[in-house]
Design a protein around this motif. Structure first.
Motif, mmCIF file in Angstrom:
data_model
loop_
_atom_site.group_PDB
_atom_site.id
_atom_site.type_symbol
_atom_site.label_atom_id
_atom_site.label_comp_id
_atom_site.label_asym_id
_atom_site.label_seq_id
_atom_site.Cartn_x
_atom_site.Cartn_y
_atom_site.Cartn_z
ATOM 1 N N PHE A 64 131.904 72.332 18.178
ATOM 2 C CA PHE A 64 132.428 70.799 18.400
ATOM 3 C C PHE A 64 133.116 70.852 19.661
ATOM 4 O O PHE A 64 133.580 71.514 20.150
ATOM 5 N N VAL A 82 132.280 63.000 20.019
ATOM 6 C CA VAL A 82 132.285 64.106 19.116
ATOM 7 C C VAL A 82 130.764 64.588 19.287
ATOM 8 O O VAL A 82 129.923 63.898 18.496
ATOM 9 N N THR A 84 128.247 68.033 17.967
ATOM 10 C CA THR A 84 128.095 69.159 17.320
ATOM 11 C C THR A 84 126.671 69.909 17.911
ATOM 12 O O THR A 84 125.869 69.387 18.158
ATOM 13 N N TYR A 113 134.648 61.417 10.779
ATOM 14 C CA TYR A 113 134.049 61.096 12.111
ATOM 15 C C TYR A 113 133.191 59.889 11.987
ATOM 16 O O TYR A 113 132.273 59.687 11.331
ATOM 17 N N LEU A 116 129.332 60.739 15.241
ATOM 18 C CA LEU A 116 129.168 61.840 15.584
ATOM 19 C C LEU A 116 127.686 62.201 15.874
ATOM 20 O O LEU A 116 126.588 61.472 15.631
ATOM 21 N N GLU A 118 124.932 65.029 16.174
ATOM 22 C CA GLU A 118 124.624 66.126 15.524
ATOM 23 C C GLU A 118 123.474 67.072 16.156
ATOM 24 O O GLU A 118 122.693 66.361 16.677
#
Length: 126
Positions: A64, A82, A84, A113, A116, A118
């Motif tokens: 993260f 944020v 990933t 979240y 996000l 991803e």
């Protein structure tokens, strides 16, 4: 004009007109724009440049990272993004990130979240 030439011409025109649409889908966005447009961008690929301000590595088999680019407002939490990723970067690195927008992701245990990115690819930028 033969049928083969016409087919080649139509194919080339289709390829050249489709290319800008793909580029628009992955247009560079700011952190603030991503927060503002998150619902419309859900499920789409986006690209952003910014500075890594926090890293939590190896959580739930992913890293993260928190990215900031100077846009947005800390008061309404639109200045931080944020992501990933399986890639690695350190706090202070300037990076370019491309990934898929996910909205309202809840991992449980208080980790929710509203936005996000991803499965992002992270590369060093200038």
């Amino acid at each position: 004009m033969t049928k083969l030439n016409a087919l080649i011409l139509v194919t080339l025109v289709a390829l050249f007109t489709a290319a800008p649409l793909q580029a628009d889908d992955e247009a560079m966005k700011t952190v603030k724009e991503l927060h503002e447009e998150r619902v419309a961008l859900e499920g789409k690929q986006v690209t952003i440049q910014g500075e890594v301000v926090k890293v939590n590595a190896g959580v739930m088999q992913r890293n993260f990272m928190h990215i900031q680019d100077g846009s947005g407002d800390a008061l309404d939490e639109t200045n931080n993004l944020v992501i990933t990723t399986q890639d690695h970067a350190a706090v202070g690195d300037k990076v370019r990130v491309t990934g898929t927008v996910v909205v309202d992701q809840d991992f449980g245990f208080g980790y929710h979240y509203p936005l996000l990115i991803e499965q992002a690819s992270v590369t060093q930028s200038e």
